[in-house]
Design an enzyme around this catalytic site. Structure first.
Site, PDB file in Angstrom:
ATOM      1  N   ASP A   1     -10.073   1.132   4.259  1.00  0.00           N
ATOM      2  CA  ASP A   1      -9.720   1.765   5.531  1.00  0.00           C
ATOM      3  C   ASP A   1     -10.195   3.204   5.626  1.00  0.00           C
ATOM      4  OD1 ASP A   1      -8.183  -0.208   6.876  1.00  0.00           O
ATOM      5  OD2 ASP A   1      -6.588   0.089   5.415  1.00  0.00           O
TER       6      ASP A   1
HETATM    7  C1  BGC Z   1      -4.235   5.410   5.104  1.00  0.00           C
HETATM    8  C2  BGC Z   1      -4.809   4.712   3.908  1.00  0.00           C
HETATM    9  C3  BGC Z   1      -4.109   3.394   3.839  1.00  0.00           C
HETATM   10  C4  BGC Z   1      -4.365   2.652   5.145  1.00  0.00           C
HETATM   11  C5  BGC Z   1      -3.535   1.460   5.269  1.00  0.00           C
HETATM   12  C6  BGC Z   1      -4.712   4.672   6.298  1.00  0.00           C
HETATM   13  O1  BGC Z   1      -4.396   5.343   7.459  1.00  0.00           O
HETATM   14  O2  BGC Z   1      -4.566   6.731   5.140  1.00  0.00           O
HETATM   15  O3  BGC Z   1      -4.656   5.433   2.742  1.00  0.00           O
HETATM   16  O4  BGC Z   1      -4.486   2.635   2.751  1.00  0.00           O
HETATM   17  O5  BGC Z   1      -4.122   3.423   6.290  1.00  0.00           O
HETATM   18  O6  BGC Z   1      -3.916   0.725   6.394  1.00  0.00           O
HETATM   19  C1  NOJ Z   2      -3.991  -0.778   2.746  1.00  0.00           C
HETATM   20  C2  NOJ Z   2      -4.282  -1.754   3.819  1.00  0.00           C
HETATM   21  O1  NOJ Z   2      -3.121  -2.469   4.135  1.00  0.00           O
HETATM   22  C3  NOJ Z   2      -5.389  -2.695   3.442  1.00  0.00           C
HETATM   23  O2  NOJ Z   2      -5.718  -3.502   4.515  1.00  0.00           O
HETATM   24  C4  NOJ Z   2      -6.569  -1.910   2.968  1.00  0.00           C
HETATM   25  O3  NOJ Z   2      -7.570  -2.800   2.596  1.00  0.00           O
HETATM   26  C5  NOJ Z   2      -6.215  -0.953   1.867  1.00  0.00           C
HETATM   27  N1  NOJ Z   2      -5.171  -0.108   2.329  1.00  0.00           N
HETATM   28  C6  NOJ Z   2      -7.393  -0.133   1.387  1.00  0.00           C
HETATM   29  O4  NOJ Z   2      -7.743   0.840   2.290  1.00  0.00           O
END
Ligand code: BGC
Ligand code: NOJ
Length: 810
Positions: A485
């Protein structure tokens, strides 16, 4: 250092001190009513939706960190104490918290009085039971008071925490039986047809329903003035903060024991039956619920049902080996975490506020992998819900809301890995269940019934979405981000506070993801298999040709010399290359490309995994990238915002570590796979709980990496794709029992440290007992099925009800 121990017999983790390095929590409920409970009795509950139907209040990011919960206060003489130690924090003579599957029991002892509080949600009911067993273990009679306490939340958890100008004036309660039942009915008069109640099956000496009266305006939960004064004030809440507290006066002779049962219930009434009389709510359904739970015997029976429910579920997969930590993770905790993750997605934990994200398209498909063998029917429903949030061009809403099952517009679309996960989820479900008919289900696009197509067509759109969105190197465009993400290659954000995931992107068709390419090569063939089985040979051939093309593109344009590149950025420059200053190597493409088998024959795969070992591995797991970013890289986005060693910037993002474990099994290196498995597996980290900090019975999303200030410290336990992927890695690839289209594939790739083990696996109604003699060498397994040697390693699915004996030698 340890703070407790596993009790495998009872499927419990036993915490021996309230002062764990972080609140260690458990979940109650698995259908509609859910609760979170910490080892200090902190937490809250809700009906179905942690945001929109919150029943009890919890303050996030609070000081101290775990304040607010279901509290029982004892007042004996001048001493006030809680069996959970907090919130009063009077020293206890003994303390124990047992977190089990769907229940928690917290016991405190003080001056010869034992108070044991049991919390659970009975199967099929929309309530929590708080059963309190009091025992006089001293030699003289004891007279004391027991006070209960819960604080109501005004239904919408977000509004509850923000809209005080209204909410301080809306709170309403009804009090019955002199306080024996306290009803919370805020907003019932207008648009709500639900209320909650708190009942105790005993006469009470007094009650309180107004928080300020109970605590005192300037007091915390640790010094409720009513309890210290030893007298309830029988307060009636009018606005402000409604609570429910009952005081029961108890006398126990030496050795005498007594159980009091509280029920915290949620009731919905039909619109035309809301009132008993003007202003008086219809309590019939509440009374019926109470009647089912008004004695110790009834509560014991319900607890028995709950245990039976879990025991039955967990027979889906179990192992008996020479390593008890392995067994307890596989048989109990890893599967339990998968179920909790299925129920909660990423909504409510001690790290997720319950008012944030909906269900992730990507996350939910992956979560499936960990529970589909337990309850395939619920996986089926989930798949159809997810697929209905896909768009006609194959792209997908990144998230959807569980209550409405609609795509979330605020987060939108454009994460180009999302579509492929649907194929993975569907394949896992069909392999497990044999239910090919699901492919014919008509499923809407964007929840618009007029735009329905078969689920198989949805899979085609997923596959084609990648093909239709290719970049200059013949690799998939990344869009907003892929699995990572935080790798936002089109974002270019310079405004503080802006979301990297949703902000306007630059229109570029250059940034490409080698990770999505790896996924495509791994997951594409599953779609081809489905087509073939539906008799569509031509489509299967087209798919395989595209996959072959992508594999070639990865080797031509996605290889950096010693490992797979991560991406090409907006300007067409390499990401995750030896030529970069920081972030030279990333874990994700090494995992997914090798899982896909790319470069397995040419030696690329082995080289890539050797590079993982050299640059990414550390004492606590495999970090996401190396070197960590120490500067903000505008064209990379969020990844470079985190301090080095945390989260997506070189943290050990546990979700992707199992991809490397699986990849190691693909090239036949069991010892490496095992080493990585053990490194992040919570049961093996029990001895460093003081460093690790989160629960030793569940995975955390992230452990601080080698560049962090405190390497080895975990965060975000419970709700993470780590649960399901680690279960896939250990159960399907290391222990090596994997459902395929036509049978169970048995191909162990297990360390020589475990020379023998037996897996019992249920599949399609039959039970397979698979005894493995393991030399630790990777190699084709030799199998006998019901005494007959077979060629290959597939055990064909047997008729439902049959018992199949498999002997396997490696
Ligand atoms: C956060 C990431 C997280 C992700 C989860 C982002 O906005 O900053 O660290 O893993 O959302 O969807
Ligand atoms: C948490 C999210 O839930 C997942 O979809 C994602 O792949 C990881 N963060 C890594 O960014």
């Amino acid at each position: 250092m340890r703070f407790g121990h596993f009790d495998d017999e009872n499927k419990e983790y036993v915490i021996q001190t309230p002062k764990t390095p972080y609140p260690w929590i458990n979940y109650l409920g698995s259908e509609e009513f859910f609760g979170l409970v910490s080892n200090q009795s902190g937490g809250y509950c809700f009906y179905r939706d942690a945001k929109l139907r919150r029943l009890t209040r919890y303050r996030y990011n609070n000081v101290p960190c775990d304040d607010g919960g279901r509290y029982f206060y004892v007042k004996e003489g001048d001493t006030v104490w809680n069996p959970s130690w907090g919130p009063v924090k009077t020293d206890l003579d003994e303390y124990e918290c047992r977190h089990g599957l769907g229940y928690s029991r917290i016991t405190g002892k003080k001056n010869g009085l034992s108070v044991s509080t049991l919390f659970f949600v009975p199967v099929g009911k929309t309530c929590e039971v708080h059963s309190v067993t009091l025992k006089n273990e001293s030699k003289s009679a004891k007279t004391f008071q027991l006070y209960s306490f819960v604080e109501w939340c005004l239904w919408n958890a977000e509004d509850d925490m923000t809209n005080f100008q209204r909410n301080f004036s809306t709170g309403e309660v009804e009090i019955l039986g002199g306080g024996q039942t306290i009803y919370h009915k805020t907003e019932f008069k207008e648009r709500r047809n639900h209320y909650a109640f708190y009942h105790v099956n005993s006469k009470v000496a007094g009650y309180d329903t107004d928080r300020e009266t109970f605590l005192g305006l300037y007091n915390g939960f640790h010094e409720p003035q009513v309890v210290f004064a030893g007298e309830s004030r029988n307060s009636k809440a009018a606005g402000w903060s409604p609570v429910a507290s009952q005081c029961v006066a108890v006398t126990l002779q030496p050795g005498e024991e007594k159980t009091l049962v509280w029920v915290l219930g949620y009731i919905e009434v039909p619109k035309d039956q809301k009132w008993e009389s003007k202003g008086v709510i219809n309590k019939k359904p509440a009374e019926a619920m109470i009647a089912l739970l008004d004695s110790k015997e009834k509560v014991d029976a319900e607890l028995g049902k709950l245990k039976a429910y879990w025991n039955a579920l967990l027979t889906g997969y179990s192992v008996k080996s020479t390593d008890e930590r392995l067994d307890r993770m596989v048989n109990i905790w890893n599967q339990y975490q998968c179920m909790v993750t299925f129920n909660m997605s990423r909504s409510a934990s001690f790290f997720e506020s319950g008012i944030g994200r909906g269900m992730g398209f990507r996350d939910s498909n992956q979560d499936l992998l960990g529970f589909v063998h337990l309850i395939p029917e619920r996986a089926r429903e989930r798949i159809l819900d997810i697929a209905a949030t896909q768009f006609e061009d194959g792209s997908a809403y990144h998230q959807y809301q569980p209550l409405t099952k609609r795509g979330n517009n605020a987060v939108g679309s454009g994460f180009n890995d999302d579509p492929l996960w649907l194929i993975l989820g569907v394949a896992a479900y069909i392999k497990e269940s044999g239910d090919f008919a699901i492919l014919d289900e008509q499923v809407p696009f964007d929840n618009d019934e007029s735009k329905s197509k078969s689920l198989l067509e949805h899979c085609k759109r997923s596959f084609d979405h990648v093909i239709n969105n290719m970049g200059p190197n013949g690799l998939p465009l990344i869009g907003r981000a892929d699995w990572n993400d935080c790798l936002n290659l089109n974002c270019f954000s310079e405004t503080p506070g802006e979301s990297f995931q949703t902000t306007e992107n630059r229109e570029g068709r250059t940034a490409e993801s080698i990770f999505i390419a790896g996924m495509f090569v791994s997951i594409g063939p599953m779609y081809a298999d489905m087509c073939e089985r539906r008799g569509d040979k031509a489509e299967a051939e087209r798919v395989r040709a595209e996959v072959a093309k992508m594999e070639k593109a990865v080797l031509d344009k996605g290889w950096d010399g010693e490992w797979f590149l991560r991406a090409y950025d907006f300007f067409g420059k390499k990401v995750g290359s030896k030529d970069n200053k920081e972030g030279k190597i990333f874990i994700e493409p090494q995992g997914y490309c090798v899982m896909a088998g790319i470069g397995a024959k040419t030696g690329h795969a082995q080289k890539a995994l050797d590079s993982v070992k050299e640059y990414l591995d550390c004492d606590y797991g495999i970090v996401l990238n190396n070197p960590a970013f120490t500067e903000y890289v505008l064209e990379y986005g969020e990844i470079s915002t985190y301090p080095a060693g945390y989260k997506e910037n070189a943290g050990i993002f546990c979700h992707n570590n199992p991809w490397i474990m699986i990849a190691e099994t693909v090239i036949g290196r069991p010892e490496r796979a095992w080493e990585y498995y053990r490194k992040i597996c919570p049961a093996y980290l029990e001895d460093i709980s003081d460093l690790h900090r989160t629960e030793p019975y569940v995975y955390a999303q992230m452990i601080a990496g080698k560049d962090a200030v405190k390497p080895g410290e975990a965060k975000n336990s419970w709700l993470t794709g780590t649960g399901s992927w680690n279960f896939v890695a250990i159960s399907q690839y290391l222990l090596g029992v994997r459902p395929e289209w036509d049978g169970l594939l048995v191909q162990p790739c297990m360390t020589k440290e475990v020379p023998e083990y037996t897996v019992v696996r249920r599949a399609r109604g039959a039970t397979y007992t698979i005894s493995v003699k393991n030399s630790g060498k990777a190699g084709p397994a030799r199998l006998t099925v019901d005494g007959k040697a077979v060629t290959g390693n597939l055990v064909p699915y047997a008729a439902a009800g049959s018992n199949v004996k498999v002997v396997c030698e490696v």
